[in-house]
Design an enzyme around this catalytic site. Structure first.
Site, short mmCIF file in Angstrom:
data_model
loop_
_atom_site.label_atom_id
_atom_site.label_comp_id
_atom_site.label_asym_id
_atom_site.label_seq_id
_atom_site.Cartn_x
_atom_site.Cartn_y
_atom_site.Cartn_z
N GLU A 164 40.98 30.59 51.20
CA GLU A 164 41.72 31.99 51.11
C GLU A 164 43.03 32.00 51.69
O GLU A 164 43.03 33.11 52.33
CB GLU A 164 41.05 33.19 50.84
CG GLU A 164 39.73 32.98 49.93
CD GLU A 164 38.78 33.92 49.79
OE1 GLU A 164 38.81 34.99 50.66
OE2 GLU A 164 37.60 33.84 49.20
N GLU A 269 32.75 29.47 42.51
CA GLU A 269 32.16 30.72 42.90
C GLU A 269 32.22 31.93 41.39
O GLU A 269 32.75 32.80 41.49
CB GLU A 269 33.17 31.57 43.88
CG GLU A 269 33.16 30.81 45.32
CD GLU A 269 33.64 31.61 46.39
OE1 GLU A 269 33.68 32.75 46.31
OE2 GLU A 269 33.93 30.96 47.55
O1 G3I Z 1 25.19 40.12 58.65
C1 G3I Z 1 24.94 41.64 58.11
C2 G3I Z 1 23.56 42.15 58.43
O2 G3I Z 1 23.52 41.81 60.07
C3 G3I Z 1 23.65 43.57 57.93
O3 G3I Z 1 22.30 44.10 58.20
C4 G3I Z 1 23.80 43.75 56.68
C5 G3I Z 1 23.84 45.15 56.06
O4 G3I Z 1 24.63 45.18 54.83
O5 G3I Z 1 25.19 43.26 56.57
C6 G3I Z 1 25.16 42.03 56.64
O6 G3I Z 1 26.42 41.40 56.30
C7 G3I Z 1 26.71 41.43 54.88
C8 G3I Z 1 27.18 39.73 54.87
O7 G3I Z 1 27.63 39.49 53.54
C9 G3I Z 1 25.85 38.72 55.17
O8 G3I Z 1 24.95 39.13 54.26
C10 G3I Z 1 27.83 42.05 54.76
O9 G3I Z 1 27.74 43.44 54.91
C11 G3I Z 1 28.51 41.88 53.33
O10 G3I Z 1 30.03 42.28 53.05
C12 G3I Z 1 28.89 40.39 53.22
O11 G3I Z 1 29.39 39.87 52.11
C13 G3I Z 1 29.50 38.66 51.74
C14 G3I Z 1 31.05 38.60 51.66
O12 G3I Z 1 31.44 36.99 51.29
C15 G3I Z 1 31.85 38.66 52.88
O13 G3I Z 1 33.00 38.56 53.09
C16 G3I Z 1 28.95 38.19 50.40
O14 G3I Z 1 27.57 38.40 50.55
C17 G3I Z 1 29.41 36.87 49.94
O15 G3I Z 1 29.03 36.87 48.67
C18 G3I Z 1 30.93 36.85 50.09
O16 G3I Z 1 31.19 35.61 49.57
C19 G3I Z 1 32.56 35.08 49.50
C20 G3I Z 1 32.90 33.83 49.65
O17 G3I Z 1 32.34 33.62 50.80
C21 G3I Z 1 34.35 33.28 49.67
N1 G3I Z 1 34.92 34.02 48.45
C22 G3I Z 1 34.60 35.10 48.09
C23 G3I Z 1 33.17 35.61 48.12
C24 G3I Z 1 32.90 36.96 47.49
O18 G3I Z 1 33.55 37.90 48.38
#
Ligand code: G3I
Length: 378
Positions: A164, A269
């Site tokens: 990205e 994805e």
């Molecule tokens: O690690 C913390 C944890 O400590 C906490 O307890 C929890 C509570 O909500 O949050 C955790 O972090 C989360 C993280 O995923 C790991 O699980 C974040 O809130 C959450 O926002 C994060 O979202 C991820 C996102 O990338 C972040 O940018 C999604 O799961 C994941 O599907 C998404 O994946 C991305 C690809 O890597 C790149 N392309 C877009 C795609 C969708 O956004």
């Protein structure tokens, strides 16, 4: 027909049916899975969360094992998790992910070496919070990439090297990476990854790739990398799509433009949201979020048949397109296993109920799965 002949026929038909069942081939060919059906076309992958390869979410784990041939880690290999503090690497979950992939005979992808999001704060700044120099950032990127890629050398088969870096209008994202190193951070990342494992495949990965301006910049980027003699095997079109965007035609045009540079294309994805978006055509800009409102969550109690059929039909059309271009596509990966697992339930609005993936909340295949299997035989 006399009675004896009729009974004899019944007997032989019965014996044949039993034989077929014994060989595992029921008349409906129940054993055909996505993984089997697509094996000569492209890998069919899924993103896995930690709970799915750690024995916690056994439902999605089973669905993943049975139906998919490739995996990518949804979060655990992002730099904020792998190197939360400078020089302190945390590999426990990434190690489990790779071991799970090997035990289940998967094509294992790493995601992602360089991304502006989910990067640790220390990476870009000094002890006073000021941007580090280009030389220091280069050194930090080199150290991160070399350590991570070397650890899984020969086991991880392909890396999303840069994620990205281009905005939807085709301009460069003004991230810390770009602010400090300009466009140069991309060739550097590809170079460091290749030096660490000369055999591993290397990819550039982005969302909203059906937008012509964005795709054009990525095409230029691929050409520049190739002109400099750097390895790039494929471009990932993420495929976070909706019911009305993008058009199949726009998606196909981008796919063909990317493939014309000589690299393979991967759909990395894939998910298809049915939910209303407060802001249309948003791809996957994770920094954009909206507050929950009940009217933005219309299918919390279930999906009406008409919507479910429309979803199935659109997903089927995309897979028909992928099969049409299977000579150019090496992998199609869903961003999650079952609907309950999808990040779409929480983005761009938290706490909603979406239906974005190929398997429902109980792990059952949606009708489109059989449609895809049938299409592979056409
Ligand atoms: O690690 C913390 C944890 O400590 C906490 O307890 C929890 C509570 O909500 O949050 C955790 O972090 C989360 C993280 O995923 C790991 O699980 C974040 O809130 C959450 O926002 C994060 O979202 C991820 C996102 O990338 C972040 O940018 C999604 O799961 C994941 O599907 C998404 O994946 C991305 C690809 O890597 C790149 N392309 C877009 C795609 C969708 O956004």
């Amino acid at each position: 027909m006399n009675y004896k002949f009729f009974m004899k026929t019944i007997f032989y038909v019965g014996v044949l049916a039993l034989f077929a069942v014994g060989c595992g081939q029921t008349p409906q060919s129940k054993t055909a899975t996505l993984r089997d059906a697509l094996k000569d076309k492209f890998y069919i992958g899924t993103a896995l969360s930690v709970s799915q390869f750690s024995g916690i979410d056994t439902l999605s784990e089973r669905v993943a094992k049975e139906n998919f041939s490739a995996i990518v880690p949804e979060n655990c290999m992002k730099s904020m998790f792998l190197q939360p503090k400078e020089g302190e690497f945390f590999f426990d979950e990434a190690d489990k992910y790779v071991a799970w992939g090997e035990a289940n005979n998967m094509w294992i992808t790493g995601h992602c070496l360089v991304w502006h999001s989910q990067a640790p704060d220390w990476l870009f700044v000094d002890e006073n919070g000021n941007n580090v120099s280009p030389e220091i950032l280069t050194e930090r990127l080199k150290n991160h990439i070399t350590t991570v890629v070397s650890r899984y050398k020969g086991r991880i088969k392909g890396w999303d090297v840069v994620n990205e870096a281009i905005l939807d209008d085709g301009s460069w994202r003004n991230s810390k990476l770009y602010e400090i190193l300009g466009e140069e951070f991309i060739p550097l990342a590809f170079q460091f990854a290749h030096e660490a494992d000369p055999d591993v495949e290397l990819y550039y990965n982005d969302y909203s790739m059906a937008l012509p301006a964005k795709c054009a910049t990525v095409v230029e980027l691929v050409k520049k990398l190739k002109e400099r003699g750097l390895r790039i095997d494929a471009v990932g079109m993420q495929g976070h799509i909706g019911m009305d965007y993008p058009t199949l035609e726009a998606f196909e045009n981008s796919l063909l433009s990317l493939a014309s540079t000589g690299v393979k294309v991967m759909i990395t994805e894939l998910d298809l949201t049915v939910l209303p978006s407060p802001n249309p055509n948003m791809g996957a800009a994770v920094e954009t979020n909206f507050d929950y409102q009940k009217e933005l969550n219309p299918y919390a109690e279930g999906l009406p048949d008409s919507v479910s059929q429309a979803w199935d039909s659109r997903m089927g059309e995309f897979f028909a397109l992928f099969l049409k271009h299977s000579d150019k596509i090496t992998r199609v990966t869903l961003w999650g296993v079952c609907d309950k697992d999808s990040w779409r339930n929480d983005w761009p609005v938290p706490g909603r109920t979406d239906y974005a993936l190929l398997f429902d909340r109980q792990g059952n295949p949606k009708p489109v799965v059989q449609t895809i299997i049938n299409k592979t035989k056409e």
